[in-house]
Design a protein around this motif. Sequence first.
Motif, short mmCIF file in Angstrom:
data_model
loop_
_atom_site.label_atom_id
_atom_site.label_comp_id
_atom_site.label_asym_id
_atom_site.label_seq_id
_atom_site.Cartn_x
_atom_site.Cartn_y
_atom_site.Cartn_z
N PRO A 181 0.56 4.66 1.49
CA PRO A 181 -0.33 5.37 2.41
C PRO A 181 -0.17 6.89 2.39
O PRO A 181 -0.65 7.58 3.30
N ARG A 226 0.85 -1.19 0.00
CA ARG A 226 0.00 0.00 0.00
C ARG A 226 0.89 1.24 0.00
O ARG A 226 1.95 1.26 0.65
N SER A 275 -5.28 3.78 6.72
CA SER A 275 -5.99 4.68 5.80
C SER A 275 -6.37 5.95 6.55
O SER A 275 -6.34 5.98 7.79
N ILE A 291 -9.78 -0.19 2.42
CA ILE A 291 -8.48 0.18 1.88
C ILE A 291 -8.15 -0.68 0.68
O ILE A 291 -8.52 -1.85 0.60
N TRP A 292 -7.45 -0.07 -0.29
CA TRP A 292 -6.99 -0.77 -1.47
C TRP A 292 -5.59 -1.29 -1.22
O TRP A 292 -4.73 -0.56 -0.71
N LEU A 293 -5.35 -2.52 -1.59
CA LEU A 293 -4.05 -3.14 -1.44
C LEU A 293 -3.64 -3.73 -2.79
O LEU A 293 -4.50 -4.07 -3.61
N HIS A 294 -2.34 -3.86 -3.02
CA HIS A 294 -1.85 -4.28 -4.32
C HIS A 294 -0.77 -5.34 -4.18
O HIS A 294 0.00 -5.34 -3.22
#
Length: 208
Positions: A42, A40, A59, A66-69
């Motif tokens: 942030p 992430r 976040s 929350i977006w995670l990759h």
Amino acid sequence: MKESVQNFERRTGLRYAPPATLAAAAHALARRESCPTLFRYPGPQGLAQLIGGTLRELSPPGTPWIWLHEKTPPERKLSAQRFGLLAILQPLRLSPVREGKGVWLAQAHAVAPDEPLVWVPPSAVKRPVGLDRVNQPEQAVSRFGPSYEAQRRQVTEQLDAYLEELSLLEQAGVEPPRKPWCELSAATRKRKLAQAGVKARWTREFGK
């Protein structure tokens, strides 16, 4: 750490249990499916808190998800190459769901004191270091190599100057740009600083 739900639950005694709203919106993992290490970006303030050991939320306040990759978020690649990333080494603790190729969603939550998070330095963003066999921060740091502490000091200094510059612009009434300040060209930043009458050191010393 890449781990199946089954192994995670056996190892930790915790349950993988995404909220119903997330499970309905994206793919919740079956017991034998695995989740890799997730990342992430942030923001600069979140990274400064992570490096300084004061991060309390993944976040901004009031953000439910929350977006995670699985890799560096493409829309934050330039920022991450300057300041680094946050790696979530045991992502199944967050009960994430797969939203798309390489993209995951999780419920926002407070960061526990023993949360297995680690700052990924710029060198490891530009040339990714495999973390799928790592579940503790000290293991990750050893993989990042001997320059880790030097990079941490350098980025800490940069983030201090960067956040100061953003604060001065805000005080001068400058409307925040639509994309991160560090991703604007140096010429654009210098022009905006001059127009606002702000003399800040990040653009002068680091942001070229």
